[in-house]
Design a protein around this motif. Structure first.
Motif, PDB file in Angstrom:
ATOM      1  N   LEU A 240       0.828  -1.211   0.000  1.00 32.39           N
ATOM      2  CA  LEU A 240       0.000   0.000   0.000  1.00 32.39           C
ATOM      3  C   LEU A 240       0.861   1.259   0.000  1.00 32.39           C
ATOM      4  CD1 LEU A 240      -2.774  -1.046   2.550  1.00 32.39           C
ATOM      5  CD2 LEU A 240      -2.985  -0.851   0.067  1.00 32.39           C
ATOM      6  N   SER A 241       1.937   1.243   0.764  1.00 29.40           N
ATOM      7  CA  SER A 241       2.844   2.399   0.782  1.00 29.40           C
ATOM      8  C   SER A 241       3.493   2.596  -0.581  1.00 29.40           C
ATOM      9  CB  SER A 241       3.914   2.207   1.856  1.00 29.40           C
ATOM     10  OG  SER A 241       3.332   2.125   3.145  1.00 29.40           O
ATOM     11  N   GLY A 242       3.833   1.505  -1.245  1.00 25.69           N
ATOM     12  CA  GLY A 242       4.411   1.588  -2.582  1.00 25.69           C
ATOM     13  C   GLY A 242       3.438   2.181  -3.580  1.00 25.69           C
ATOM     14  N   ILE A 243       2.158   1.762  -3.478  1.00 21.07           N
ATOM     15  CA  ILE A 243       1.137   2.328  -4.367  1.00 21.07           C
ATOM     16  C   ILE A 243       0.994   3.828  -4.117  1.00 21.07           C
ATOM     17  CG2 ILE A 243      -1.330   2.336  -4.897  1.00 21.07           C
ATOM     18  CD1 ILE A 243      -1.348  -0.667  -4.298  1.00 21.07           C
ATOM     19  N   GLN A 269      -5.594  12.987  -2.224  1.00 24.23           N
ATOM     20  CA  GLN A 269      -6.289  12.495  -1.039  1.00 24.23           C
ATOM     21  C   GLN A 269      -6.300  10.973  -0.977  1.00 24.23           C
ATOM     22  OE1 GLN A 269      -7.431  14.911  -2.982  1.00 24.23           O
ATOM     23  NE2 GLN A 269      -7.553  16.708  -1.623  1.00 24.23           N
ATOM     24  N   MET A 270      -6.502  10.343  -2.150  1.00 22.48           N
ATOM     25  CA  MET A 270      -6.493   8.884  -2.205  1.00 22.48           C
ATOM     26  C   MET A 270      -5.126   8.340  -1.814  1.00 22.48           C
ATOM     27  SD  MET A 270      -8.672   8.144  -5.696  1.00 22.48           S
ATOM     28  CE  MET A 270      -8.217   6.402  -5.608  1.00 22.48           C
ATOM     29  N   SER A 271      -4.084   8.996  -2.312  1.00 20.42           N
ATOM     30  CA  SER A 271      -2.733   8.563  -1.997  1.00 20.42           C
ATOM     31  C   SER A 271      -2.452   8.680  -0.505  1.00 20.42           C
ATOM     32  CB  SER A 271      -1.718   9.388  -2.792  1.00 20.42           C
ATOM     33  OG  SER A 271      -0.393   9.066  -2.411  1.00 20.42           O
ATOM     34  N   ALA A 272      -2.914   9.764   0.100  1.00 22.58           N
ATOM     35  CA  ALA A 272      -2.706   9.951   1.537  1.00 22.58           C
ATOM     36  C   ALA A 272      -3.423   8.874   2.338  1.00 22.58           C
ATOM     37  CB  ALA A 272      -3.193  11.338   1.953  1.00 22.58           C
ATOM     38  N   ILE A 276      -1.750   5.986   4.770  1.00 21.50           N
ATOM     39  CA  ILE A 276      -2.152   5.808   6.171  1.00 21.50           C
ATOM     40  C   ILE A 276      -2.546   4.358   6.436  1.00 21.50           C
ATOM     41  CG2 ILE A 276      -3.913   6.421   7.875  1.00 21.50           C
ATOM     42  CD1 ILE A 276      -3.922   9.239   6.637  1.00 21.50           C
ATOM     43  N   LEU A 277      -3.307   3.773   5.496  1.00 20.35           N
ATOM     44  CA  LEU A 277      -3.689   2.364   5.646  1.00 20.35           C
ATOM     45  C   LEU A 277      -2.462   1.458   5.669  1.00 20.35           C
ATOM     46  CD1 LEU A 277      -6.800   2.129   3.272  1.00 20.35           C
ATOM     47  CD2 LEU A 277      -6.786   1.979   5.767  1.00 20.35           C
ATOM     48  N   PHE A 279       0.607   2.300   6.597  1.00 18.55           N
ATOM     49  CA  PHE A 279       1.327   2.511   7.859  1.00 18.55           C
ATOM     50  C   PHE A 279       0.629   1.795   9.008  1.00 18.55           C
ATOM     51  CE2 PHE A 279       2.444   5.141  11.608  1.00 18.55           C
ATOM     52  CZ  PHE A 279       3.816   4.945  11.572  1.00 18.55           C
ATOM     53  N   GLN A 280      -0.716   1.870   9.033  1.00 16.90           N
ATOM     54  CA  GLN A 280      -1.474   1.176  10.073  1.00 16.90           C
ATOM     55  C   GLN A 280      -1.318  -0.336   9.970  1.00 16.90           C
ATOM     56  OE1 GLN A 280      -5.456   2.743   9.531  1.00 16.90           O
ATOM     57  NE2 GLN A 280      -5.190   4.178  11.239  1.00 16.90           N
ATOM     58  N   SER A 281      -1.244  -0.839   8.745  1.00 13.17           N
ATOM     59  CA  SER A 281      -1.067  -2.275   8.549  1.00 13.17           C
ATOM     60  C   SER A 281       0.271  -2.745   9.107  1.00 13.17           C
ATOM     61  CB  SER A 281      -1.173  -2.622   7.058  1.00 13.17           C
ATOM     62  OG  SER A 281      -1.084  -4.023   6.862  1.00 13.17           O
ATOM     63  N   ILE A 282       1.318  -1.962   8.894  1.00  7.20           N
ATOM     64  CA  ILE A 282       2.629  -2.308   9.449  1.00  7.20           C
ATOM     65  C   ILE A 282       2.581  -2.293  10.975  1.00  7.20           C
ATOM     66  CG2 ILE A 282       5.033  -1.550   9.653  1.00  7.20           C
ATOM     67  CD1 ILE A 282       4.818  -0.516   6.774  1.00  7.20           C
ATOM     68  N   LEU A 283       1.914  -1.296  11.548  1.00  6.07           N
ATOM     69  CA  LEU A 283       1.776  -1.239  13.005  1.00  6.07           C
ATOM     70  C   LEU A 283       0.999  -2.442  13.526  1.00  6.07           C
ATOM     71  CD1 LEU A 283       1.045   2.553  13.680  1.00  6.07           C
ATOM     72  CD2 LEU A 283       3.201   1.302  13.951  1.00  6.07           C
ATOM     73  N   MET A 284      -0.054  -2.850  12.806  1.00  6.56           N
ATOM     74  CA  MET A 284      -0.810  -4.039  13.198  1.00  6.56           C
ATOM     75  C   MET A 284       0.072  -5.277  13.167  1.00  6.56           C
ATOM     76  SD  MET A 284      -4.501  -3.473  11.314  1.00  6.56           S
ATOM     77  CE  MET A 284      -5.008  -5.141  11.725  1.00  6.56           C
ATOM     78  N   GLY A 285       0.950  -5.334  12.181  1.00 11.42           N
ATOM     79  CA  GLY A 285       1.882  -6.453  12.101  1.00 11.42           C
ATOM     80  C   GLY A 285       2.810  -6.499  13.298  1.00 11.42           C
ATOM     81  N   LEU A 286       3.292  -5.334  13.732  1.00 10.60           N
ATOM     82  CA  LEU A 286       4.171  -5.288  14.902  1.00 10.60           C
ATOM     83  C   LEU A 286       3.429  -5.701  16.168  1.00 10.60           C
ATOM     84  CD1 LEU A 286       6.060  -1.957  14.142  1.00 10.60           C
ATOM     85  CD2 LEU A 286       6.945  -4.294  13.918  1.00 10.60           C
ATOM     86  N   ILE A 287       2.186  -5.263  16.299  1.00 15.32           N
ATOM     87  CA  ILE A 287       1.374  -5.670  17.453  1.00 15.32           C
ATOM     88  C   ILE A 287       1.125  -7.171  17.427  1.00 15.32           C
ATOM     89  CG2 ILE A 287      -0.892  -5.448  18.532  1.00 15.32           C
ATOM     90  CD1 ILE A 287      -0.933  -2.542  17.565  1.00 15.32           C
ATOM     91  N   ALA A 288       0.825  -7.695  16.228  1.00 13.49           N
ATOM     92  CA  ALA A 288       0.605  -9.135  16.093  1.00 13.49           C
ATOM     93  C   ALA A 288       1.865  -9.924  16.438  1.00 13.49           C
ATOM     94  CB  ALA A 288       0.150  -9.464  14.664  1.00 13.49           C
ATOM     95  N   GLU A 289       3.028  -9.384  16.094  1.00 17.56           N
ATOM     96  CA  GLU A 289       4.284 -10.039  16.457  1.00 17.56           C
ATOM     97  C   GLU A 289       4.438 -10.119  17.974  1.00 17.56           C
ATOM     98  OE1 GLU A 289       7.107 -11.362  14.858  1.00 17.56           O
ATOM     99  OE2 GLU A 289       5.802 -11.511  13.118  1.00 17.56           O
TER     100      GLU A 289
END
Length: 319
Positions: A240-243, A269-272, A276-277, A279-289
């Motif tokens: 998502l960040s790459g897109i 706006q779509m890119s922003a 954000i999605l 970045f949140q996904s990466i944070l969710m991954g860290l929490i899941a870890e």
């Protein structure tokens, strides 16, 4: 080799005596076995019929009566928890599975397989049940990577060790081969006899299709990402960040060469939002870890499974 045959029971009063006789006949050449019947909150006289055969054969028959109808998966889990055998065979109580296939499955277990899965090659059910089942089987094979023709066939034989290390919920009993494969089990499939139902009625309807699809998401996550969730969430976040970055680059090039304002484009706006999605996904991954580590380390669970230990030097070493 001690054998435990487990059959969940729900409103199968007329089938129970015939089932017991069929199992007893099929296993007449096997000395060490038990038959565990789990009454899943039946509302007919099934429990009474179960008590009668338990009284007639107390050495082999064990009855587990659940307080209410918890579902087939929970009934199977209860049977496994109360089983004593190192080889476990699961089967339905509706007489559509034939116990005569059990000895053939045990032969395959003795050949070195950890799980022998039944395949109702000549299935005696209506097209309303068989067609959705075939479609579901293809989807499950694709998602789990375990190629079986018939995930829905309850008749399966297992080494006990491939049934441990995980709990079953929902309708996940049909996904046991996928869980077993995740711990390195050797799996084979063999055609088994299938009979039309004589008494009672099927306890499954079309509504189970949605349950199976939802459970499949869980199975895929647990089998592929249970001990490395950052790969799923973090990978999604990076994509998502790459897109988002590509969209911003496109907007910058358009602004540089054509003078189009970046802020006026809805793509900004779509890119922003996509960033954000991500970045949140990466944070969710860290929490899941963190949760994964707490899950394994708090229970001292291993992230590996040992098939066997080999030590040719059994002599005590002394200086």
């Amino acid at each position: 080799m001690y054998l435990s045959v487990i059959a969940p029971v729900y409103n199968e009063h007329d089938n129970i005596p015939l089932l017991y006789d069929a199992v007893k006949e099929a296993l007449k050449n096997i000395s060490d076995w038990e038959f565990i019947l789990v009454d899943d909150g039946s509302v007919d006289e099934s429990l009474l019929a179960l008590e009668k055969i338990a009284m007639a054969d107390p050495q082999r028959v064990k009855i587990v009566s659940l307080r209410r109808n918890f579902g087939q998966t929970a009934a199977i889990a209860a049977g496994v928890d109360h089983a004593s055998g190192d080889i476990i065979v699961l089967m339905d109580a509706d007489l559509q599975n034939d116990p005569v296939d059990i000895p053939r499955m045990l032969e395959k277990i003795e050949e070195g397989y950890d799980l022998v899965s039944g395949w109702r090659k000549d299935r005696k059910d209506s097209l309303v049940r068989t067609i959705p089942s075939r479609i579901a089987n293809k989807i499950i094979c694709k998602v789990t990577g375990v190629s079986l023709h018939d995930y829905g066939c309850t008749l399966k034989a297992y080494r006990r060790e491939v049934l441990t290390g995980y709990r079953l919920y929902g309708e996940m009993h049909r996904f046991i081969p996928a869980f077993a494969n995740s711990v390195g089990a050797k799996i084979m499939e063999m055609p088994v006899t299938h009979h039309p139902r004589k008494f009672g009625k099927a306890n499954y309807g079309m509504e189970r299709t949605a349950k199976v699809i939802l459970d499949l998401f869980t199975v895929k996550f647990l089998s592929s990402y249970a001990n490395k969730p950052i790969y799923l969430f973090g990978g999604t976040g990076l994509v998502l960040s790459g897109i988002s970055g590509c969209v911003l680059l496109f907007l910058a090039i358009r602004r540089l060469f054509w003078g189009v304002s970046v802020m006026e484009s809805p793509l900004f706006q779509m890119s922003a939002m996509i960033f954000i999605l991500g970045f949140q996904s990466i944070l969710m991954g860290l929490i899941a870890e963190l949760l994964t580590r707490a899950y394994y380390e708090s229970q001292d669970k291993k992230t590996y499974y040992v098939r066997k230990m080999i030590n040719f030097d059994s002599k005590d070493k002394t200086d």
